[in-house]
Write an enzyme that holds these catalytic residues in place. Sequence first.
Site, PDB file in Angstrom:
ATOM      1  N   ILE A  24       0.833  -1.208   0.000  1.00 30.68           N
ATOM      2  CA  ILE A  24       0.000   0.000   0.000  1.00 30.68           C
ATOM      3  C   ILE A  24       0.863   1.251   0.000  1.00 30.68           C
ATOM      4  CG2 ILE A  24      -1.750   1.299   1.271  1.00 30.68           C
ATOM      5  CD1 ILE A  24      -2.705  -1.354   2.454  1.00 30.68           C
ATOM      6  N   ALA A  25       1.866   1.275   0.888  1.00 26.23           N
ATOM      7  CA  ALA A  25       2.694   2.476   1.033  1.00 26.23           C
ATOM      8  C   ALA A  25       4.040   2.078   1.601  1.00 26.23           C
ATOM      9  CB  ALA A  25       2.014   3.487   1.946  1.00 26.23           C
ATOM     10  N   GLY A  27       7.415   3.979   3.742  1.00 26.02           N
ATOM     11  CA  GLY A  27       7.942   5.161   4.413  1.00 26.02           C
ATOM     12  C   GLY A  27       9.362   4.955   4.857  1.00 26.02           C
ATOM     13  N   THR A  31       7.048  -0.441   5.795  1.00 26.84           N
ATOM     14  CA  THR A  31       6.244  -0.597   4.585  1.00 26.84           C
ATOM     15  C   THR A  31       4.902  -1.197   4.985  1.00 26.84           C
ATOM     16  OG1 THR A  31       8.228  -0.966   3.252  1.00 26.84           O
ATOM     17  CG2 THR A  31       6.122  -1.652   2.296  1.00 26.84           C
ATOM     18  N   ASP A 141       4.671  12.110  15.158  1.00 29.77           N
ATOM     19  CA  ASP A 141       4.905  12.136  13.708  1.00 29.77           C
ATOM     20  C   ASP A 141       3.612  12.465  12.978  1.00 29.77           C
ATOM     21  OD1 ASP A 141       6.323  11.991  11.362  1.00 29.77           O
ATOM     22  OD2 ASP A 141       6.216   9.809  11.200  1.00 29.77           O
TER      23      ASP A 141
END
Length: 668
Positions: A24-25, A27, A31, A141
Amino acid sequence: MDRTVADPLIGRLLDGRYRIGPRIARGGMATVYEAVDLRLDRPCAVKVMHAGLGDDDDFAARFVREARSAARLSHPNVVSVFDQGDDDGTLFLAMEYIPGHTLRDVIRAEAPMKPARALSLIEPVLSALGAAHAAGLIHRDVKPENVLIADDGRVKVADFGLARAVSAETQHTATGGVLIGTVSYLAPELVVDGRSDARSDVYAAGVLLYELLTGRKPHEGDSPIQVAYKHVHEDVPPPSAAVPGIPPYVDALVARATARDPQLRPADARVLMHQVRRVRDAIAHGVADDPELTADLTPTRTVASDAYDDIDYVNEDTPTILSTAQAAEVGTPDSREHDTSVIPATPRTPPGPAGPGAASPRGGATAVRPPAPRRSRRGPVLLLVVLLLAVGAGVGGWWFGAGRYTTVPGVIKMDAAQARAALDQKGLGYEAGPPAYSETVEKGLVLDTDPAGGERILDDGTVTVTLSLGPERYEVPVLRGLTEDKAGAALEKQHLSLGDTVRRFDEKVAEGVVLRSAPQAGSEQKPGTAVDLVVSRGPKPIEVPDFTGRDAARAEQRLSALGLEVSTNDAFSETVADGDVITQSPSSGTLYRGDAVTLTISKGPELVEVPDLRAVGIQAATERLEALGFTVKTAESAAYLGLGFVSSADPDFGTMAPKGSTITLYLV
């Protein structure tokens, strides 16, 4: 090459439970993959920490602790953490799967946006952060990528606790370590000394609000170090400087949230959310400028004490110190306070012979003594009278001043009986005043008195005692089954407020009726607590597919799966094959679960028996077959003699033939 296909984790089974699917994403720390929880047969999202982070046992332990803290955080605007694990060194979190997009996508598509829209997006973020802050959990964050927006409009904040686990590992300071978090949203105190609290999340939320309003970040630079430097040394500019027309109180709200001094920011996200709601209310009422609200939100800068060193001022609360010259000019205390008159000295006379008026040997003037006065008895009498009057005045003053008064005893936090006994002991009366709520004094104990303890009161006076009702709490009413308007009225009656509303389809509950609330009914809440609602959108509409001319069994199965009630009947058809749908009612449009659909299913063409027409004349035979619905065709038999009578037929006499089919008659 497709990186998703090349990812070795895709298809892997983590912890014997989570089947990893598409990525999906990705960073800086982890992950995220779409996955399936095989044990519960449900979709989820699995965040896998990058290789290397799980090698340290201390970090793994911190990761587990923070995951557990995040898992305890239950809030409608927080992505739920289901599980955490370590699969042979692969650290992962299993979380709620939110199909949709991120706030970054919204910023790209919509920013700069109207203040009302920006505030409506930031408020659920603050609601999530506020719940975390109340639980003692800091996000650390906050950024658009960590704000997920579901397809149904729900806003969810992700990654609680992850930054803390990593920051403990890397000691993120400006001088000795790595800064964890997106630099564009880092609070100045994080850059300077690596310390953070709830106000650091508030700062990041303020930057987020600025970005929604303007479409850009407040501080930009060629490198992360330059951006971090600006966060420390430059204020976030007012959004109206980039987008003219933004109300001043919105500028003030952003300034308050992003103040470089943490002490000037709201204490936590709950306080900022309260301020956001005030601003939303002003915008909703079309207020272009509200100086009072602007002044209230604008952060007031503190001045260091050394900034006052050169200030020279005197006011009525500041003692004035006089110089020696000023003191001499004013006079000594003795001359000003104790002298009631000034008696001039007798002038000195020049030296001369002794005698009346001559100078004394000491150089002083010789006073001329008057004749001694005759003693009078009036003096002692008057003195006695004056003394008696003075004593009487003193006694009267004492009686009418302090003599008739006593001190109110301290009875705070006593119960009513103890307080009454303490007042009785002083000869004072007890009067119950209206009770009041208190967050610090238990219910039934004394909260306050009038006069207060230690004050003076007449000997036989009465003290009004205020008993505590305990913390002010109101029960969340049962809202299920009420309309949204009535639910809001019921909350207002209970001194609670209406929070966010999520709308969902429900097959049994009419549109606009409350399905459930959070916090749940019956729970005790502080006044003003926002109660979120899930409201029915009514039954989900179903678009009806048309199965005319298609297989009836398949049509019945599909329509039933949609939740529709299917009824059938049979009919002969010369054009529709046996088992197919002749007609469907309704064949199109919108229905709802439980509505009826009728299918007419073909039995094929109707079968009719061919009658025995042997030795019947061709005309009579033709008329009879046509009356039965057949088409007639004639032919000569092998033994044709020209007589015109029927000898045989195809299909043969006595067989069943479809109505409308052709019968061939053979003549003799």
